[in-house]
Design a protein around this motif. Sequence first.
Motif, short mmCIF file in Angstrom:
data_model
loop_
_atom_site.label_atom_id
_atom_site.label_comp_id
_atom_site.label_asym_id
_atom_site.label_seq_id
_atom_site.Cartn_x
_atom_site.Cartn_y
_atom_site.Cartn_z
N UNK A 72 -0.43 -0.87 15.85
CA UNK A 72 -0.03 -2.28 15.76
C UNK A 72 0.27 -2.66 14.32
N UNK A 73 -0.59 -2.24 13.41
CA UNK A 73 -0.41 -2.56 11.99
C UNK A 73 0.87 -1.91 11.45
N UNK A 74 1.09 -0.66 11.81
CA UNK A 74 2.28 0.04 11.33
C UNK A 74 3.55 -0.64 11.82
N UNK A 75 3.57 -1.00 13.10
CA UNK A 75 4.77 -1.61 13.66
C UNK A 75 4.93 -3.08 13.26
N UNK A 76 3.90 -3.63 12.63
CA UNK A 76 3.97 -5.01 12.17
C UNK A 76 4.66 -5.20 10.84
N UNK A 77 5.28 -4.14 10.32
CA UNK A 77 6.04 -4.25 9.08
C UNK A 77 5.66 -3.23 8.03
N UNK A 78 4.54 -2.54 8.21
CA UNK A 78 4.09 -1.60 7.19
C UNK A 78 5.04 -0.41 7.04
N UNK A 79 5.56 0.09 8.16
CA UNK A 79 6.51 1.22 8.07
C UNK A 79 7.77 0.80 7.34
N UNK A 80 8.27 -0.38 7.64
CA UNK A 80 9.46 -0.88 6.94
C UNK A 80 9.19 -1.01 5.45
N UNK A 81 8.02 -1.52 5.10
CA UNK A 81 7.66 -1.65 3.68
C UNK A 81 7.58 -0.28 3.02
N UNK A 82 7.03 0.70 3.74
CA UNK A 82 6.92 2.05 3.18
C UNK A 82 8.29 2.64 2.89
N UNK A 83 9.24 2.36 3.77
CA UNK A 83 10.60 2.86 3.56
C UNK A 83 11.20 2.24 2.29
N UNK A 84 11.05 0.93 2.16
CA UNK A 84 11.60 0.23 0.99
C UNK A 84 10.90 0.65 -0.30
N UNK A 85 9.57 0.69 -0.25
CA UNK A 85 8.82 1.11 -1.43
C UNK A 85 9.14 2.56 -1.80
N UNK A 86 9.33 3.38 -0.79
CA UNK A 86 9.65 4.79 -1.05
C UNK A 86 10.98 4.96 -1.74
N UNK A 87 11.97 4.16 -1.36
CA UNK A 87 13.28 4.23 -2.02
C UNK A 87 13.16 3.86 -3.49
N UNK A 88 12.40 2.80 -3.76
CA UNK A 88 12.17 2.40 -5.15
C UNK A 88 11.44 3.50 -5.92
N UNK A 89 10.37 4.03 -5.32
CA UNK A 89 9.58 5.06 -5.98
C UNK A 89 10.40 6.32 -6.23
N UNK A 90 11.22 6.69 -5.26
CA UNK A 90 12.05 7.88 -5.43
C UNK A 90 12.98 7.74 -6.63
#
Length: 441
Positions: free
Chosen positions: A320-338
């Motif tokens: 529930x937590x992951x599908x509540x926006x955390x996965x999307x945030x991880x994708x965005x944060x990952x692009x910045x971090x990369x």
Amino acid sequence: MAPNTTFTNNREVESRYDEYVMSVWKDLDVPVERAEGCTLEDFDGNEYLDLFSGISVANVGHNNPAVVEATRDQLEEFVHGCSYVHPNAPVAELAERIAEITPGDLEKSFFCNSGTEAVEGAIKLARKHTGNTEVVALEMAFHGRTLGSLALTGNEAYKKEMAPTINDVAHAPAPYAYRCSSCDGECTTACADRIEHVIGTHTSGDLAAIVVEPVMGEGGIVVPPEGWLERVQEVAHDHGGLLIADEVQSGYGRTGELFAVEHFDVEPDIVTQAKGIANGLPLGAFTAPREIADSFESGDHLSTFGGNPVACAAALATIDELEGGIVDDAREQGEWLSDRLGALESSFDVVGETRGLGLMQGIELVDPDEKGPLGVAAAPDDHLAKAVSKRLREEGIVIGVGGYYGNILRFQPPLTITRNQLERAVESLEAALEAEVETNA
């Protein structure tokens, strides 16, 4: 949270570990009294930014309130009734939920307690379904530490004096472009074709499965090139075997998708899961399409504690937590971090390569004055990796160190990490690299 009343400082708990706990990993020696979000606190009151999340476990953050509440609620109902003897709601609901979130036609799950158990169960299922026995895994791969899963692991360091018990295992080259002697830095599907060569030269043609991590974790955060995983599945099916995707480390949002295979055009035959599935409670699973899963007959596989209802309740809250926006945030944060980590390659000669997907990123540290194995790329520098990790720890940051050569800094924080925390981590990493370069000049 009730305060600890047994230990008053780090040394007290460390001394008990030295005396009574077997086989302790010393490289990340930060005693933990409590944790929250992306922060660890030791018994001396020091706080640390956690960039490793217990080896990719606390994906929705340490002590996540929703997970804690779901766990507490289930504890008040019942703790154990053997899920394979007494059907119960948490197991039934989680199995259905996993069928909904996993890619393709994966539909039925078997629950166990760890990634290692999930891998071994998946191999048993593949053997039962195909009627074949042999398995192909990758060099540098990691699939667990029990004797069966250890046979699949492609690293001598884990196997010394352990004599793995699955004999029908062959290993093929990993898609490690940076150190591939035949790819010149541009790894292609030709590496997957070499798997077919291994089947032809190292097996008897009795293939049950090819087992791969969609993104290699312990091997050094190795991301395969476009088309590679698709070709591996084709090879597996051409030889009568199944493709098992080991998502123990890369799954549950780690790469910016719920499962790393979603970055590729592949629907695996079996997917193994653990680590982030229940955000720290012991739970593993392997999931397969109905026609494969039903190859198991009653009693073919069982686990006393597998599918523990408390852990399953935690997993439902985690999803529930992951599908509540955390996965999307991880994708965005990952692009910045990369992008930020990629800039280190031009700033430091000792940074050979940075790579990864989402918040599963690796920094390969090298000695630019020496050639690496097989004369490819610069030599791995594991000493530098350990020194940088130590400097970061002294600055209140915990980061993983791994890879086949022990020279990869591993950015795998809780997926709830903030941009400010990532900024601090990258700036501290830059300072640590500068300090080590100056010290060794």
